[in-house]
Write a protein that holds these residues in place. Structure first.
Motif, short mmCIF file in Angstrom:
data_model
loop_
_atom_site.label_atom_id
_atom_site.label_comp_id
_atom_site.label_asym_id
_atom_site.label_seq_id
_atom_site.Cartn_x
_atom_site.Cartn_y
_atom_site.Cartn_z
N VAL A 195 0.85 -1.19 0.00
CA VAL A 195 0.00 0.00 0.00
C VAL A 195 0.88 1.24 0.00
O VAL A 195 1.94 1.26 0.63
N GLN A 196 0.46 2.26 -0.71
CA GLN A 196 1.23 3.49 -0.79
C GLN A 196 0.65 4.55 0.13
O GLN A 196 -0.54 4.55 0.46
N THR A 197 1.52 5.46 0.55
CA THR A 197 1.09 6.63 1.30
C THR A 197 0.72 7.71 0.29
O THR A 197 1.36 7.86 -0.74
N ALA A 198 -0.34 8.45 0.60
CA ALA A 198 -0.81 9.49 -0.31
C ALA A 198 -0.66 10.88 0.32
O ALA A 198 -0.90 11.05 1.51
N PHE A 199 -0.23 11.84 -0.49
CA PHE A 199 -0.17 13.24 -0.05
C PHE A 199 -1.28 13.98 -0.80
O PHE A 199 -1.33 13.95 -2.03
N CYS A 200 -2.17 14.62 -0.06
CA CYS A 200 -3.29 15.29 -0.70
C CYS A 200 -3.41 16.73 -0.23
O CYS A 200 -2.81 17.12 0.78
N VAL A 201 -4.18 17.50 -0.97
CA VAL A 201 -4.40 18.90 -0.63
C VAL A 201 -5.89 19.17 -0.56
O VAL A 201 -6.72 18.41 -1.09
N SER A 202 -6.23 20.26 0.11
CA SER A 202 -7.62 20.69 0.20
C SER A 202 -8.08 21.22 -1.16
O SER A 202 -7.35 21.95 -1.83
N PRO A 203 -9.30 20.88 -1.58
CA PRO A 203 -9.80 21.40 -2.85
C PRO A 203 -10.02 22.92 -2.81
O PRO A 203 -10.17 23.55 -3.85
N THR A 204 -10.00 23.48 -1.60
CA THR A 204 -10.25 24.92 -1.46
C THR A 204 -9.06 25.79 -1.84
O THR A 204 -9.21 27.00 -1.99
N ILE A 205 -7.85 25.19 -1.99
CA ILE A 205 -6.68 26.04 -2.27
C ILE A 205 -6.34 26.10 -3.76
O ILE A 205 -5.39 26.78 -4.15
N GLY A 206 -7.10 25.40 -4.58
CA GLY A 206 -6.93 25.51 -6.02
C GLY A 206 -5.65 24.93 -6.58
O GLY A 206 -5.12 25.41 -7.57
N LYS A 248 3.91 20.89 -8.35
CA LYS A 248 4.48 22.17 -8.76
C LYS A 248 3.60 23.32 -8.29
O LYS A 248 4.09 24.32 -7.73
N GLU A 249 2.30 23.20 -8.48
CA GLU A 249 1.37 24.26 -8.05
C GLU A 249 1.33 24.38 -6.53
O GLU A 249 1.21 25.47 -5.98
N TYR A 250 1.46 23.24 -5.84
CA TYR A 250 1.46 23.26 -4.37
C TYR A 250 2.70 23.99 -3.84
O TYR A 250 2.60 24.78 -2.89
N ILE A 251 3.85 23.75 -4.46
CA ILE A 251 5.08 24.45 -4.04
C ILE A 251 4.92 25.96 -4.24
O ILE A 251 5.29 26.75 -3.35
N GLU A 252 4.37 26.37 -5.37
CA GLU A 252 4.14 27.79 -5.62
C GLU A 252 3.16 28.37 -4.61
O GLU A 252 3.32 29.50 -4.12
N TRP A 253 2.14 27.62 -4.28
CA TRP A 253 1.14 28.06 -3.29
C TRP A 253 1.78 28.24 -1.92
O TRP A 253 1.50 29.22 -1.20
N LEU A 254 2.67 27.30 -1.53
CA LEU A 254 3.35 27.39 -0.24
C LEU A 254 4.22 28.65 -0.16
O LEU A 254 4.29 29.30 0.90
N VAL A 273 -11.06 15.68 -1.37
CA VAL A 273 -9.63 15.98 -1.26
C VAL A 273 -9.03 15.75 -2.64
O VAL A 273 -9.66 15.14 -3.51
N LYS A 274 -7.79 16.23 -2.83
CA LYS A 274 -7.10 15.98 -4.10
C LYS A 274 -5.74 15.36 -3.80
O LYS A 274 -4.86 16.00 -3.24
N VAL A 275 -5.59 14.08 -4.13
CA VAL A 275 -4.30 13.41 -3.96
C VAL A 275 -3.39 13.87 -5.09
O VAL A 275 -3.72 13.71 -6.27
N ILE A 276 -2.24 14.48 -4.74
CA ILE A 276 -1.36 15.01 -5.78
C ILE A 276 -0.14 14.12 -6.05
O ILE A 276 0.49 14.24 -7.09
N PHE A 277 0.18 13.22 -5.12
CA PHE A 277 1.21 12.21 -5.40
C PHE A 277 1.16 11.14 -4.33
O PHE A 277 0.57 11.32 -3.26
N THR A 278 1.75 9.99 -4.65
CA THR A 278 1.84 8.89 -3.70
C THR A 278 3.30 8.50 -3.51
O THR A 278 4.19 9.00 -4.20
N SER A 279 3.54 7.56 -2.60
CA SER A 279 4.90 7.25 -2.18
C SER A 279 5.57 6.13 -2.97
O SER A 279 6.68 5.73 -2.64
N GLY A 280 4.93 5.62 -4.01
CA GLY A 280 5.48 4.47 -4.71
C GLY A 280 6.51 4.80 -5.77
O GLY A 280 6.77 5.97 -6.08
#
Length: 331
Positions: free
Chosen positions: A131-142, A147-153, A225-232
């Motif tokens: 099983v993989q670990t998932a990294f997700c973001v809130s749909p409210t941050i667009g 890449k977009e998450y890094i720019e948002w941060l 939620v929006k999963v943007i990448f996993t750990s595999g």
């Protein structure tokens, strides 16, 4: 009305046909090599959670194959370590096994009070899958990708945190590792499981979250939620469209969890083999595989020796990861 006489031979054949199904089931039950008693599968998490749902999916065809009553016994608490502690002291007569995620095993490295040694106090039967670990973001941050998450941060430095479903587990370490890799440290915020974290992500109360793909996949598909990448290294079978951290250029961050069936220590080899044979047969059923994949489990089996080697290597790597992020064992 025509009355047709039934001869003795015909009567015997009809009786035999009527008895064929229960008789075959009885013979099958005797041939499994498992004890002729109810079988118990310990699960260290509450009913209705991902681990419990998978165990129940496997239990039903196991019951049909063996002719035994198969009971799921939920021993929830302490990230699953209570159930494994109970397994350590369970009878070695083949009646009791446990369905255990790697998130429980890693607690041995992060919680010194864990009442078992995974290398000596429990006996592996077979791997059920990874099983993989998932990294997700809130749909409210667009945000739609890393890449977009890094720019948002960069524009929202005060919100550089992520919710984790369990401190001292992969869902904690993977988020911290990802932050270090992209050069923006991320602060873990503990949650009591996936449900409250998903609620806060959906409402925009926290910007990101980290948990097992089994925790988030359904909510990702529902847009909560929006999963943007996993750990595999390669995409999970259940969601091939979601990129992995390796594909995004960070192969050093790849980390896989797993689910395994364990027996009590010193369980006789013939009973371990009998359990392994039956579990592998169930895990090979296409319908069961399909349902497990939908839950985020990539089905894979092993021999006890193969899994022992894998667990030993994984524990060594996990310790290196824990040391690298500066995490100190708690308690």
């Amino acid at each position: 009305m025509t009355i047709r006489k039934i001869g003795r031979r015909t009567s015997i054949l009809m009786t035999g046909a009527a008895l064929a199904t229960p008789l075959a089931a009885s013979v099958r039950a005797q041939q499994t090599g498992l004890p002729d008693k109810p079988l118990k599968i310990l699960v260290g998490f509450p009913a209705g959670g991902g681990t419990d749902v998978m165990a129940r999916l496997i239990a039903e065809p196991l019951k049909q194959r063996t002719g035994r009553n198969v009971i799921i016994d939920n021993k929830a608490g302490a990230s699953g370590t209570i159930a494994v502690g109970d397994l350590k002291n369970a009878p070695t007569d083949g009646t009791t096994v446990a369905y255990v995620p790697s998130a429980t095993i890693v607690q041995k490295l992060t919680m010194p009070g864990v009442p078992f040694d995974p290398m000596t106090d429990i006996a592996p039967i077979t791997l059920a899958g990874t099983v993989q670990t998932a990294f997700c973001v809130s749909p409210t941050i667009g945000v739609n990708n890393l890449k977009e998450y890094i720019e948002w941060l960069k524009k929202n430095p005060t919100r550089a945190s992520f919710g984790t479903t369990a401190l001292g587990s992969f869902t904690h370490f993977f988020g911290v590792m990802a932050g270090k890799a992209v050069g923006i440290p991320l602060e873990p915020v503990p949650y009591r499981g996936a449900a409250p974290l998903v609620a806060d992500l959906q409402g925009g109360h926290i910007a990101a979250g980290c948990g097992g793909i089994t925790d988030f996949l359904e909510h990702h598909r529902a847009g909560k939620v929006k999963v943007i990448f996993t750990s595999g290294v390669k995409p999970t079978t259940s969601a091939p469209e979601i990129p992995t951290i390796s594909q995004l250029g960070y192969p050093q961050l790849s980390i896989l969890g797993w689910y395994v069936f364990f027996a009590p220590p010193k369980t006789p080899a013939p009973l371990i083999d009998a359990w392994g044979k039956e579990l592998k047969a169930v895990l090979a059923i296409p319908e069961i595989q399909k349902k497990l994949v939908e839950l985020g489990l990539d089905v894979e089996t092993s021999t006890p020796a193969q899994f022992t080697e894998r667990m030993s290597a994984d524990l060594a790597r996990w310790k290196t990861i824990i040391d690298s992020i500066g995490y100190k064992p708690q308690g």
